[in-house]
Design a protein around this motif. Structure first.
Motif, PDB file in Angstrom:
ATOM      1  N   GLU B 233      -9.077   3.326   6.350  1.00 33.51           N
ATOM      2  CA  GLU B 233      -8.052   3.693   5.394  1.00 33.51           C
ATOM      3  C   GLU B 233      -6.890   4.316   6.145  1.00 33.51           C
ATOM      4  O   GLU B 233      -7.084   4.909   7.207  1.00 33.51           O
ATOM      5  CB  GLU B 233      -8.583   4.718   4.388  1.00 33.51           C
ATOM      6  CG  GLU B 233      -9.319   4.088   3.240  1.00 33.51           C
ATOM      7  CD  GLU B 233     -10.723   4.636   3.100  1.00 33.51           C
ATOM      8  OE1 GLU B 233     -11.019   5.669   3.735  1.00 33.51           O
ATOM      9  OE2 GLU B 233     -11.519   4.033   2.363  1.00 33.51           O
ATOM     10  N   PRO B 234      -5.677   4.179   5.624  1.00 35.89           N
ATOM     11  CA  PRO B 234      -4.528   4.715   6.347  1.00 35.89           C
ATOM     12  C   PRO B 234      -4.453   6.229   6.259  1.00 35.89           C
ATOM     13  O   PRO B 234      -5.155   6.859   5.474  1.00 35.89           O
ATOM     14  CB  PRO B 234      -3.339   4.075   5.629  1.00 35.89           C
ATOM     15  CG  PRO B 234      -3.815   3.854   4.240  1.00 35.89           C
ATOM     16  CD  PRO B 234      -5.281   3.557   4.343  1.00 35.89           C
ATOM     17  N   CYS B 302      -6.416   2.436  -7.119  1.00 36.52           N
ATOM     18  CA  CYS B 302      -7.371   2.987  -6.151  1.00 36.52           C
ATOM     19  C   CYS B 302      -7.568   4.493  -6.352  1.00 36.52           C
ATOM     20  O   CYS B 302      -6.616   5.219  -6.656  1.00 36.52           O
ATOM     21  CB  CYS B 302      -6.842   2.711  -4.750  1.00 36.52           C
ATOM     22  SG  CYS B 302      -7.892   3.367  -3.459  1.00 36.52           S
ATOM     23  N   ARG B 304      -8.043   6.625  -4.134  1.00 43.43           N
ATOM     24  CA  ARG B 304      -7.489   7.398  -3.025  1.00 43.43           C
ATOM     25  C   ARG B 304      -5.968   7.492  -3.076  1.00 43.43           C
ATOM     26  O   ARG B 304      -5.342   8.002  -2.145  1.00 43.43           O
ATOM     27  CB  ARG B 304      -7.908   6.773  -1.690  1.00 43.43           C
ATOM     28  CG  ARG B 304      -9.378   7.005  -1.338  1.00 43.43           C
ATOM     29  CD  ARG B 304      -9.725   6.402   0.013  1.00 43.43           C
ATOM     30  NE  ARG B 304      -8.741   6.702   1.039  1.00 43.43           N
ATOM     31  CZ  ARG B 304      -8.753   7.807   1.787  1.00 43.43           C
ATOM     32  NH1 ARG B 304      -9.708   8.694   1.643  1.00 43.43           N
ATOM     33  NH2 ARG B 304      -7.813   8.010   2.687  1.00 43.43           N
ATOM     34  N   ARG B 305      -5.372   6.988  -4.160  1.00 42.66           N
ATOM     35  CA  ARG B 305      -3.911   6.858  -4.148  1.00 42.66           C
ATOM     36  C   ARG B 305      -3.180   8.193  -4.022  1.00 42.66           C
ATOM     37  O   ARG B 305      -2.074   8.235  -3.493  1.00 42.66           O
ATOM     38  CB  ARG B 305      -3.409   6.055  -5.345  1.00 42.66           C
ATOM     39  CG  ARG B 305      -3.640   6.701  -6.695  1.00 42.66           C
ATOM     40  CD  ARG B 305      -3.125   5.807  -7.821  1.00 42.66           C
ATOM     41  NE  ARG B 305      -3.312   6.459  -9.104  1.00 42.66           N
ATOM     42  CZ  ARG B 305      -4.453   6.403  -9.806  1.00 42.66           C
ATOM     43  NH1 ARG B 305      -5.480   5.693  -9.376  1.00 42.66           N
ATOM     44  NH2 ARG B 305      -4.556   7.059 -10.936  1.00 42.66           N
ATOM     45  N   ASP B 308      -3.958   9.368   0.204  1.00 39.96           N
ATOM     46  CA  ASP B 308      -3.191   8.804   1.319  1.00 39.96           C
ATOM     47  C   ASP B 308      -1.838   8.231   0.885  1.00 39.96           C
ATOM     48  O   ASP B 308      -1.068   7.772   1.700  1.00 39.96           O
ATOM     49  CB  ASP B 308      -4.011   7.772   2.088  1.00 39.96           C
ATOM     50  CG  ASP B 308      -4.345   6.541   1.249  1.00 39.96           C
ATOM     51  OD1 ASP B 308      -3.556   6.160   0.390  1.00 39.96           O
ATOM     52  OD2 ASP B 308      -5.415   5.952   1.492  1.00 39.96           O
ATOM     53  N   GLY B 310      -0.983   5.556  -0.304  1.00 40.16           N
ATOM     54  CA  GLY B 310      -0.750   4.159   0.081  1.00 40.16           C
ATOM     55  C   GLY B 310      -0.423   3.971   1.542  1.00 40.16           C
ATOM     56  O   GLY B 310      -0.077   2.881   1.973  1.00 40.16           O
ATOM     57  N   THR B 326       1.048  -2.252   0.544  1.00 41.02           N
ATOM     58  CA  THR B 326      -0.052  -1.387   0.987  1.00 41.02           C
ATOM     59  C   THR B 326      -0.077  -1.401   2.521  1.00 41.02           C
ATOM     60  O   THR B 326       0.085  -2.448   3.142  1.00 41.02           O
ATOM     61  CB  THR B 326      -1.378  -1.934   0.429  1.00 41.02           C
ATOM     62  OG1 THR B 326      -1.352  -1.811  -0.991  1.00 41.02           O
ATOM     63  CG2 THR B 326      -2.580  -1.167   0.984  1.00 41.02           C
ATOM     64  N   CYS B 330      -5.280  -0.472   5.846  1.00 38.29           N
ATOM     65  CA  CYS B 330      -6.318  -0.314   4.826  1.00 38.29           C
ATOM     66  C   CYS B 330      -7.195  -1.561   4.721  1.00 38.29           C
ATOM     67  O   CYS B 330      -6.698  -2.677   4.638  1.00 38.29           O
ATOM     68  CB  CYS B 330      -5.687  -0.016   3.467  1.00 38.29           C
ATOM     69  SG  CYS B 330      -6.934   0.285   2.214  1.00 38.29           S
ATOM     70  N   ARG B 332      -8.665  -2.512   2.251  1.00 34.55           N
ATOM     71  CA  ARG B 332      -8.458  -3.166   0.957  1.00 34.55           C
ATOM     72  C   ARG B 332      -7.164  -3.976   0.931  1.00 34.55           C
ATOM     73  O   ARG B 332      -6.904  -4.693  -0.019  1.00 34.55           O
ATOM     74  CB  ARG B 332      -8.430  -2.116  -0.151  1.00 34.55           C
ATOM     75  CG  ARG B 332      -9.806  -1.486  -0.363  1.00 34.55           C
ATOM     76  CD  ARG B 332      -9.738  -0.253  -1.252  1.00 34.55           C
ATOM     77  NE  ARG B 332     -10.424   0.852  -0.577  1.00 34.55           N
ATOM     78  CZ  ARG B 332     -10.816   1.962  -1.165  1.00 34.55           C
ATOM     79  NH1 ARG B 332     -10.572   2.166  -2.431  1.00 34.55           N
ATOM     80  NH2 ARG B 332     -11.432   2.889  -0.471  1.00 34.55           N
TER      81      ARG B 332
HETATM   82  S1  SF4 Z   1      -3.859   2.335   1.081  1.00 37.25           S
HETATM   83 FE1  SF4 Z   1      -3.940   1.979  -1.143  1.00 37.25          FE
HETATM   84  S2  SF4 Z   1      -5.764   0.767  -1.438  1.00 37.25           S
HETATM   85 FE2  SF4 Z   1      -5.945   1.627   0.610  1.00 37.25          FE
HETATM   86  S3  SF4 Z   1      -7.151   3.524   0.321  1.00 37.25           S
HETATM   87 FE3  SF4 Z   1      -4.971   4.092   0.202  1.00 37.25          FE
HETATM   88  S4  SF4 Z   1      -4.451   4.020  -1.979  1.00 37.25           S
HETATM   89 FE4  SF4 Z   1      -6.400   2.884  -1.700  1.00 37.25          FE
END
Ligand code: SF4
Ligand code: SF4
Lengths: 95, 362
Positions: B233-234, B302, B304-305, B308, B310, B326, B330, B332
């Motif tokens: 993940e970023p 998501c 995690r929005r 991180d 995005g 995105t 990531c 995803r």
């Molecule tokens: S970059 Fe987007 S899809 Fe990936 S973990 Fe973060 S919020 Fe979720």
């Protein structure tokens, strides 16, 4: 250490660390290298008396009279907090 | 959406620098000295930053000590209540240049080292005998009692020497150490094939940092930045767009992050035309990726929005040509394969140094 010895120590801020009023957010903060964190009003009232000269005993006395609270209780809080902050490179204690 | 108050100002006073590190975070198009903001404008900006809620001012560059008015700017920042951090290469730092900064109220210095060996340092900095001057700078800073952080940017060519980096920090009396894996934007992206560490090197670096944490405990604060290419993940770039940081370029452009100048199709607000508060709260640039409303799938849904945000907008732009995508780091992201391809491509190639002549303007 006996409590008298403990209280004879003089806490001070490490160079590069200070207590500051954050006027925009209306709160007390501690500024340190690459970080700033919020301190609650109780901690702030202790830290405001840390000037590198006052002993812990003097700080505890002043707080006990300001808050009209049992000295034992205040002493424990102050010593715990100062030791915690010393371990985190915020304060130093001279004996 | 309520707009948070900014915490930190990164004042990039100049792009002049005696070094030429091939991962420099400055943009490829370096700003000419003729376009640098005059002293009085910086003074006003420092006051405005404090009024807006900024707590810490980071003077950087390029090499901020290349500006003759640095002591004046430090004094003004300190007077405004800002915590003053000097981010320097140390090449221009000696007693004569440092004591005026201490008198003016510098709170902390972050000194960069390119390596622990003189040969390694010369190779990365592109300058002969830089190491000796940096060591002397560290001694001057510590002798003045000012807290010192050593900053090491690590990459394939020096990452194996992390244990010696901690030895050096201890020997010099530094209170903090930053071990930061290179970030691949701008100059770093140009040199990615040469600098990107292998997975085995990354894992060794994690073990080395963990060992140092165990060895020093609370005696030394340690900051470790990993290369996000190997993550799933970023990172929350700059703590989220327009949430914590204001970056001001040498000519006065106000940016949410130091790489934002590469984004096409936006007008960049400048302190010559507008006040900081208006730029922070109202400009198109700061609002463009603030919060979560701008997000595409898969970020939009998501969990995690808000952790991180995005990921990095500039990384999405540099690798995908779209700052609103995105972050491809990531797992995803539909474009994660771009990152895996870059990892597979890395090879020993010559470095492109940070120099005006090494960038052709399109
Ligand atoms: S970059 Fe987007 S899809 Fe990936 S973990 Fe973060 S919020 Fe979720
Ligand atoms: S990264 Fe290197 S070249 Fe870039 S400003 Fe810092 S010291 Fe100078």
């Amino acid at each position: 250490m006996m409590s008298a010895d403990l209280e004879a120590r003089v806490p001070g801020f490490l160079r590069g660390v200070r207590l500051q009023r954050d006027r925009v957010r209306d709160q007390w903060i501690v500024q340190a290298p690459e970080r700033a964190f919020i301190v609650d009003p109780v901690a702030a009232s202790i830290l405001q008396r840390v000037d590198g000269n006052a002993t812990l005993a003097a700080i505890i006395d002043a707080l006990a009279s300001d808050y009209d609270a049992p000295r034992d209780l205040i002493a424990r809080d102050v010593i715990d907090m100062v030791e915690d902050l010393a371990a985190r490179q915020i304060l130093v204690c001279k004996s | 959406m309520t707009i948070p108050f900014p915490m930190s100002l990164l004042a990039e006073l100049t792009h002049r620098c005696p070094l030429q590190c091939p991962y420099c975070s400055n943009p490829l198009a370096l700003e000419n000295v003729r376009n640098e903001l005059p002293t009085d404008v910086w003074m006003r900006v420092l006051d405005e930053a404090a009024d807006l809620g900024v707590l810490q001012a980071h003077f950087s560059g390029g090499e901020p000590m290349a500006r003759k008015d640095l002591p004046e700017l430090v004094r003004r920042a300190a007077k405004a209540g800002l915590y003053v951090n000097l981010i320097t290469s140390g090449i221009l730092l000696d007693e004569a240049s440092f004591i005026p900064l201490v008198d003016a109220g510098v709170d902390h210095v972050q000194l960069s080292f390119q390596d622990v060996t003189p040969e390694g340092a010369d190779l990365i900095g592109g300058m002969k005998n830089a190491q000796a001057r940096k060591l002397e700078a560290a001694r001057v800073i510590v002798a003045q009692g000012v807290p010192l952080t050593l900053n090491f940017v690590v990459h394939r060519l020096n990452v194996e020497r992390i244990p010696q980096m901690f030895d050096l920090a201890e020997e010099l009396g530094a209170r903090r150490v930053e071990i930061a894996h290179t970030q691949y934007y701008g100059w770093g992206l140009k040199n990615r094939a040469t600098l990107l560490p292998t997975r085995a090197q990354l894992e060794q670096s994690e073990r080395d940092v963990a060992a140092a944490r165990a060895r020093f405990g609370a005696e030394m604060a340690i900051d470790f930045v990993t290369p996000d290419y190997y993550a799933d993940e970023p990172k929350p770039c700059m703590g989220g767009w327009g949430r914590r940081f204001i970056n001001i370029s040498p000519s006065g452009r106000v940016l949410p992050c130091h790489a934002a100048e590469t984004i096409p199709g936006v007008s960049f607000p400048t302190v010559l035309e507008d006040g900081l508060e208006s730029i922070w709260t109202k400009s198109d640039l700061f609002n463009r990726f603030r919060g979560v409303d701008w997000m595409p799938e898969p970020c939009r849904a998501c969990d995690r929005r808000e952790e991180d945000w995005g990921g990095c907008r500039c990384q999405a732009l540099a690798l995908l040509g779209d700052a609103g995508a995105t972050d491809p780091v990531c797992r995803r992201s539909p474009d994660r394969s771009r990152i895996d391809a870059a990892i597979a491509e890395s090879a020993d190639a010559p470095l492109t140094y940070r120099r005006m002549s090494n960038h052709k303007t399109q």
